[in-house]
Design a protein around this motif. Sequence first.
Motif, PDB file in Angstrom:
ATOM      1  N   THR A 154      51.113 -31.911  31.782  1.00 25.24           N
ATOM      2  CA  THR A 154      51.078 -30.400  32.192  1.00 25.24           C
ATOM      3  C   THR A 154      50.170 -29.565  30.961  1.00 25.24           C
ATOM      4  OG1 THR A 154      53.706 -30.625  33.378  1.00 25.24           O
ATOM      5  CG2 THR A 154      52.488 -28.670  33.347  1.00 25.24           C
ATOM      6  N   THR A 155      50.155 -29.870  29.820  1.00 25.99           N
ATOM      7  CA  THR A 155      49.813 -29.218  28.925  1.00 25.99           C
ATOM      8  C   THR A 155      48.859 -30.540  27.998  1.00 25.99           C
ATOM      9  OG1 THR A 155      51.151 -29.003  27.636  1.00 25.99           O
ATOM     10  CG2 THR A 155      50.816 -26.667  28.792  1.00 25.99           C
ATOM     11  N   GLU A 214      46.654 -31.269  24.317  1.00 26.76           N
ATOM     12  CA  GLU A 214      46.250 -30.495  23.506  1.00 26.76           C
ATOM     13  C   GLU A 214      44.680 -31.035  22.511  1.00 26.76           C
ATOM     14  OE1 GLU A 214      47.358 -30.863  18.188  1.00 26.76           O
ATOM     15  OE2 GLU A 214      49.460 -29.861  19.829  1.00 26.76           O
ATOM     16  N   ILE A 273      46.099 -25.642  23.355  1.00 22.43           N
ATOM     17  CA  ILE A 273      46.942 -26.372  23.895  1.00 22.43           C
ATOM     18  C   ILE A 273      45.940 -25.379  25.371  1.00 22.43           C
ATOM     19  CG2 ILE A 273      49.309 -26.255  25.439  1.00 22.43           C
ATOM     20  CD1 ILE A 273      49.905 -26.258  22.477  1.00 22.43           C
ATOM     21  N   ASN A 314      45.999 -26.322  29.926  1.00 22.43           N
ATOM     22  CA  ASN A 314      46.961 -26.212  30.916  1.00 22.43           C
ATOM     23  C   ASN A 314      45.922 -26.843  32.341  1.00 22.43           C
ATOM     24  OD1 ASN A 314      47.715 -25.585  33.907  1.00 22.43           O
ATOM     25  ND2 ASN A 314      49.139 -24.360  33.458  1.00 22.43           N
ATOM     26  N   THR A 315      46.961 -28.058  31.946  1.00 20.76           N
ATOM     27  CA  THR A 315      45.681 -29.142  33.315  1.00 20.76           C
ATOM     28  C   THR A 315      45.565 -28.753  34.265  1.00 20.76           C
ATOM     29  OG1 THR A 315      47.542 -30.722  33.137  1.00 20.76           O
ATOM     30  CG2 THR A 315      46.604 -31.091  31.700  1.00 20.76           C
ATOM     31  N   TYR A 362      43.352 -22.132  29.223  1.00 12.53           N
ATOM     32  CA  TYR A 362      43.712 -22.199  28.026  1.00 12.53           C
ATOM     33  C   TYR A 362      45.533 -21.440  28.291  1.00 12.53           C
ATOM     34  CZ  TYR A 362      44.319 -19.160  23.444  1.00 12.53           C
ATOM     35  OH  TYR A 362      45.390 -18.354  22.156  1.00 12.53           O
ATOM     36  N   VAL A 363      46.381 -21.870  27.407  1.00 16.62           N
ATOM     37  CA  VAL A 363      47.257 -22.051  27.318  1.00 16.62           C
ATOM     38  C   VAL A 363      47.422 -20.687  26.013  1.00 16.62           C
ATOM     39  CG1 VAL A 363      50.113 -22.137  27.250  1.00 16.62           C
ATOM     40  CG2 VAL A 363      47.967 -23.094  28.124  1.00 16.62           C
TER      41      VAL A 363
END
Length: 186
Positions: free
Chosen positions: A128-129, A131, A174, A176-177, A182-183
């Motif tokens: 889900t996320t 780097e 990080i 979010n896919t 951008y998170v």
Amino acid sequence: MIDASKLRAGMTFVASDGKLLRVLEASHHKPGKGNTVMRMKLRDVRNGSTFDTTYRPDEKFEQAIIESRTATYLYQMDDTAYFMDTESFEQYEIPTVAVQEELRFILENSEVKIQFYGTEVIGVTVPTTVELTVTDTQPSIKGATVTGSGKPATLETGLVVNVPDFIEIGQKLIINTQEGTYVSRA
């Protein structure tokens, strides 16, 4: 068998013509007059094409049983991406066209889930996320706040995302896919 009215985003089913289809969007539509229909945006799992269609809510489809196995992304060469099963060490070759979206989020040696329909490899699921490191962006602006409009940043996979003005080249972010956004900083 599953009714068209029970199909939801993310589900995979076999169409009457034998195509393996994944539901991207599904909604119930009741026109002013006439019968209720299910409006769907579908992706043909085998060739990657997407299209919109409608089905009667009572139409029945065979739900595809999708199995997942953990694998490592090895590399991409020409128009093929190579993955290796982490338990059996078996290698899988997947056409890059089928996993184009997912490759924007994964680096070599990243862990992913490979999806199977029977023995046929049909796709890849990324975490889900992820780097990723910033490789190119405009210089940070002194006094920049989080609430600024942001600026584009190119990440090590080639993905371009909008980031806050204080982000600099070399920082790990990080991402979010699901939305490609951008998170936070890592």
